[in-house]
Design a protein around this motif. Structure first.
Motif, PDB file in Angstrom:
ATOM      1  N   ASP A 152       0.829  -1.209   0.000  1.00 31.49           N
ATOM      2  CA  ASP A 152       0.000   0.000   0.000  1.00 31.49           C
ATOM      3  C   ASP A 152       0.862   1.257   0.000  1.00 31.49           C
ATOM      4  O   ASP A 152       0.575   2.233  -0.702  1.00 31.49           O
ATOM      5  CB  ASP A 152      -0.927   0.001   1.207  1.00 31.49           C
ATOM      6  CG  ASP A 152      -0.174  -0.072   2.533  1.00 31.49           C
ATOM      7  OD1 ASP A 152       0.890  -0.734   2.592  1.00 31.49           O
ATOM      8  OD2 ASP A 152      -0.644   0.539   3.518  1.00 31.49           O
ATOM      9  N   LYS A 183       2.540   1.632  -3.414  1.00 30.94           N
ATOM     10  CA  LYS A 183       1.556   2.052  -4.420  1.00 30.94           C
ATOM     11  C   LYS A 183       1.321   3.557  -4.362  1.00 30.94           C
ATOM     12  O   LYS A 183       1.274   4.232  -5.400  1.00 30.94           O
ATOM     13  CB  LYS A 183       0.251   1.296  -4.194  1.00 30.94           C
ATOM     14  CG  LYS A 183      -0.833   1.591  -5.212  1.00 30.94           C
ATOM     15  CD  LYS A 183      -2.074   0.752  -4.931  1.00 30.94           C
ATOM     16  CE  LYS A 183      -3.173   1.052  -5.945  1.00 30.94           C
ATOM     17  NZ  LYS A 183      -4.404   0.253  -5.640  1.00 30.94           N
ATOM     18  N   LYS A 212       2.403   6.199  -7.385  1.00 29.75           N
ATOM     19  CA  LYS A 212       1.358   7.015  -8.012  1.00 29.75           C
ATOM     20  C   LYS A 212       1.539   8.507  -7.735  1.00 29.75           C
ATOM     21  O   LYS A 212       0.788   9.330  -8.261  1.00 29.75           O
ATOM     22  CB  LYS A 212      -0.022   6.566  -7.515  1.00 29.75           C
ATOM     23  CG  LYS A 212      -0.475   5.239  -8.097  1.00 29.75           C
ATOM     24  CD  LYS A 212      -1.912   4.954  -7.706  1.00 29.75           C
ATOM     25  CE  LYS A 212      -2.438   3.706  -8.418  1.00 29.75           C
ATOM     26  NZ  LYS A 212      -3.861   3.447  -8.082  1.00 29.75           N
TER      27      LYS A 212
END
Length: 265
Positions: free
Chosen positions: A44, A47, A51
């Protein structure tokens, strides 16, 4: 080993560029690349970074409170050694003096790992050295004394655990001891000390065990080494820090079952 060159990113960096930066962060903070199962634990966090939802500083502060960092550098380490490693990882240098160590120790004890690492990453020193887009790295800076230079050189070339997890480089230098290999000896006794064989099979004590001269000899060596360990600790030091090192030493001589009896609360 820590980074020695700056690695930067930008607001509009591509996912591929951010993936490269991630690897440099792991090299600096974990001192190696993560295993696949470790990356799954922080999927998580990765990610969000790839991004562009979070930056380097946010990622560092979050990584520091995850098991992948805590299990390696905090849980089996004394507080002072952990602080030294955190300074290395997040400021790219060794602690300057006792005052710095004790200041961060107070934050660590009162508020925990997250607060202490945030104090490093949110500091004016961090901002001037790395800004918002550069991964922390082991960098040149002005030294206030020859001692500070020597301690930086030693820590900068130290692999994780190379000099044990108990006594930071600053105290090793101050106490004139050498902990290379994880076993601390006074520098003036290095040539006279014979290494203790730790690969021997530990013995299990039961109610029917007959204590032999061999057992007594090995336990005597263990007691002497424990006494030496205690003599190395600077004050103040917590009982947990001492017990962690003593447990590791005792396990070289007796079984885990017997050792647990010695450290029951």
């Amino acid at each position: 080993m820590s980074l020695t060159q700056p690695v930067t990113t930008r607001h509009d960096a591509s996912p591929e560029e951010r993936e490269f930066v991630l690897k440099q962060i792991y090299q600096q903070v974990i001192e190696r690349q993560l295993y696949e199962f470790e990356r799954k634990q922080i999927a998580d966090l990765e990610k969000d970074f790839i991004k562009g939802k979070i930056g380097i500083r946010h990622f560092l502060k979050s990584l520091a409170v995850r098991p992948v960092y805590l299990e390696h550098f905090h849980e089996n380490s004394s507080n002072m050694k952990f602080i030294e490693n955190a300074c290395k990882h997040f400021l790219g240098r060794a602690p300057k003096n006792n005052e710095e160590l004790h200041e961060w120790h107070d934050i660590l004890v009162r508020h925990g790992v997250g607060a202490m690492v945030s104090d490093l990453v949110d500091s004016e020193e961090y901002r001037k050295s790395f800004g918002y887009f550069t991964v922390p790295y082991w960098h040149e800076h002005r030294f206030e004394s020859a001692t500070e230079y020597i301690e930086n050189e030693r820590l900068g070339h130290e692999h994780a655990g190379q000099r044990g997890w108990a006594i930071p480089t600053h105290y090793q230098h101050e106490l004139h001891i050498d902990c290379d290999g994880g076993t601390c000896v006074r520098e003036d006794e290095k040539l006279a000390v014979e290494p203790v064989q730790t690969s021997q099979k530990v013995f299990e004590l039961t109610s029917n065990t007959k204590i032999t001269p061999k057992h007594i000899q090995r336990l005597s060596i263990c007691v002497k080494e424990i006494a030496d360990i205690l003599s190395f600790y600077p004050q103040p030091v917590s009982q947990q820090d001492i017990e962690t090192d003593l447990q590791q030493k005792v396990l070289e001589y007796v079984s885990a079952t017997n050792a647990s009896l010695l450290f029951k609360n």
